[in-house]
Design an enzyme around this catalytic site. Sequence first.
Site, PDB file in Angstrom:
ATOM      1  N   MET A  31       0.847  -1.197   0.000  1.00 34.41           N
ATOM      2  CA  MET A  31       0.000   0.000   0.000  1.00 34.41           C
ATOM      3  C   MET A  31       0.885   1.250   0.000  1.00 34.41           C
ATOM      4  SD  MET A  31      -3.464  -0.871   1.948  1.00 34.41           S
ATOM      5  CE  MET A  31      -2.926  -0.610   3.615  1.00 34.41           C
ATOM      6  N   LEU A  34       6.734   3.032   1.440  1.00 36.20           N
ATOM      7  CA  LEU A  34       7.579   1.859   1.622  1.00 36.20           C
ATOM      8  C   LEU A  34       8.699   2.104   2.629  1.00 36.20           C
ATOM      9  CD1 LEU A  34       7.853   0.851  -2.143  1.00 36.20           C
ATOM     10  CD2 LEU A  34       6.123   0.180  -0.464  1.00 36.20           C
ATOM     11  N   HIS A  35       9.003   1.038   3.392  1.00 31.04           N
ATOM     12  CA  HIS A  35      10.088   1.100   4.377  1.00 31.04           C
ATOM     13  C   HIS A  35      10.988  -0.109   4.182  1.00 31.04           C
ATOM     14  CE1 HIS A  35       7.657  -1.883   6.366  1.00 31.04           C
ATOM     15  NE2 HIS A  35       6.640  -1.038   6.472  1.00 31.04           N
ATOM     16  N   HIS A  38       9.423  -3.491   3.372  1.00 31.62           N
ATOM     17  CA  HIS A  38       9.067  -3.671   1.953  1.00 31.62           C
ATOM     18  C   HIS A  38      10.323  -3.928   1.121  1.00 31.62           C
ATOM     19  CE1 HIS A  38       5.653  -0.999   3.351  1.00 31.62           C
ATOM     20  NE2 HIS A  38       5.003  -2.029   2.851  1.00 31.62           N
ATOM     21  N   GLN A  62     -10.347  -2.328   2.008  1.00 33.72           N
ATOM     22  CA  GLN A  62      -9.919  -3.065   3.203  1.00 33.72           C
ATOM     23  C   GLN A  62      -9.920  -2.205   4.464  1.00 33.72           C
ATOM     24  OE1 GLN A  62      -5.984  -3.964   1.282  1.00 33.72           O
ATOM     25  NE2 GLN A  62      -5.194  -3.743   3.343  1.00 33.72           N
ATOM     26  N   LYS A 149       4.938 -10.074   9.226  1.00 34.25           N
ATOM     27  CA  LYS A 149       4.369  -9.104  10.168  1.00 34.25           C
ATOM     28  C   LYS A 149       2.838  -9.183  10.138  1.00 34.25           C
ATOM     29  CE  LYS A 149       3.725  -4.795  11.931  1.00 34.25           C
ATOM     30  NZ  LYS A 149       2.884  -4.158  10.958  1.00 34.25           N
ATOM     31  N   ILE A 176      10.831  -7.302   9.686  1.00 37.54           N
ATOM     32  CA  ILE A 176      12.002  -6.418   9.807  1.00 37.54           C
ATOM     33  C   ILE A 176      11.698  -5.427  10.935  1.00 37.54           C
ATOM     34  CG2 ILE A 176      13.477  -4.737   8.608  1.00 37.54           C
ATOM     35  CD1 ILE A 176      13.699  -7.564   7.431  1.00 37.54           C
ATOM     36  N   LYS A 184       8.770  -2.786  11.817  1.00 37.00           N
ATOM     37  CA  LYS A 184       8.579  -1.696  10.855  1.00 37.00           C
ATOM     38  C   LYS A 184       7.144  -1.723  10.334  1.00 37.00           C
ATOM     39  CE  LYS A 184      13.159  -0.791   9.777  1.00 37.00           C
ATOM     40  NZ  LYS A 184      13.861   0.457   9.595  1.00 37.00           N
TER      41      LYS A 184
HETATM   42  O1  PAF Z   1      -0.241  -5.776   3.386  1.00 36.76           O
HETATM   43  C1  PAF Z   1      -0.646  -4.827   2.692  1.00 36.76           C
HETATM   44  O2  PAF Z   1       0.015  -3.802   2.529  1.00 36.76           O
HETATM   45  C2  PAF Z   1      -2.018  -4.919   2.035  1.00 36.76           C
HETATM   46  O3  PAF Z   1      -2.929  -5.560   2.853  1.00 36.76           O
HETATM   47  C3  PAF Z   1      -1.975  -5.574   0.632  1.00 36.76           C
HETATM   48  C4  PAF Z   1      -1.555  -7.040   0.712  1.00 36.76           C
HETATM   49  C5  PAF Z   1      -1.040  -4.813  -0.254  1.00 36.76           C
HETATM   50  C6  PAF Z   1      -3.369  -5.536   0.007  1.00 36.76           C
HETATM   51  O4  PAF Z   1      -3.819  -4.226  -0.157  1.00 36.76           O
END
Ligand code: PAF
Length: 280
Positions: A31, A34-35, A38, A62, A149, A176, A184
Amino acid sequence: MIPIVKTIEEVRKYVKAWRREGLSVGLVPTMGFLHEGHRSLIERAAKENDRVVVSDFVNPTQFGPNEDFESYPRDIEKDAALCSDAGAAVIFNPEAEEMYDNALTKVSVDKITKVLCGKTRPIHFDGVCTVVSKLFNIVTPDRAYFGQKDAQQLCVVRKMVKDLNFDIEIVSCPIIREADGLAKSSRNTYLNDEERKAALCLSRSLSIGRELIENGEHSAEAVKAAIRAEIEKEPLAKIDYVEIVSFDTLESVESISKPVLAAIAVYIGKTRLIDNFITE
Ligand code: PAF
């Protein structure tokens, strides 16, 4: 600079061209914001696949009505730099209209989505399963990478892949942590200085729980009580859940014998954080 692709058609063009050359494709669904967590997924994907697509999409379906969809942090330029550095080939960064376009279809996994985070986030996993299925159909990766995580998400996605016969390997990557132990998370940016210190009660309490198990404690209740007691020492913390479950069924266990998932969700001020460990 790495291409930031906004449409399904365009990302499919990339994948089709790679497939014509016989290249393998990895997907890292994110989503954004990023850290280093990711980064570890992207680097692993780049090692194990010829090309990597990172999806960068704050998925509205979600988030519950009172959750942080609007305030969820976003920074696509910074994300692009990290993706490029970590070895990704393309970022897929669609708008919600591109992904949903009046869609009426949902993907829902039963039972294991009703426990742990599913209790306080009742629509969350339907949103996750729907968007992840869509990403799987759009990118058709050989492998997809998820962080431990979000252990329940990992378990739910694995079940969905098995039940719906997606021909995709799900790769789980370790948590991590910051140097002081905090896992994180993009949501750590919500914490002020005082809350950031308080948030250490999550990893600290889990270390206590893990040590008890390693020293031979078999009673799940005793381990959960020790974890809870450590969190309760922290005035800014409010426990959502502390659970010890079997990792595949997510059913509570009474006696710890086979590998288990110890998972916690704790509010630090208004921020809900999760953390966990899985025993050997
Ligand atoms: O873990 C996440 O960042 C989200 O739930 C995902 C898997 C990208 C779905 O939107």
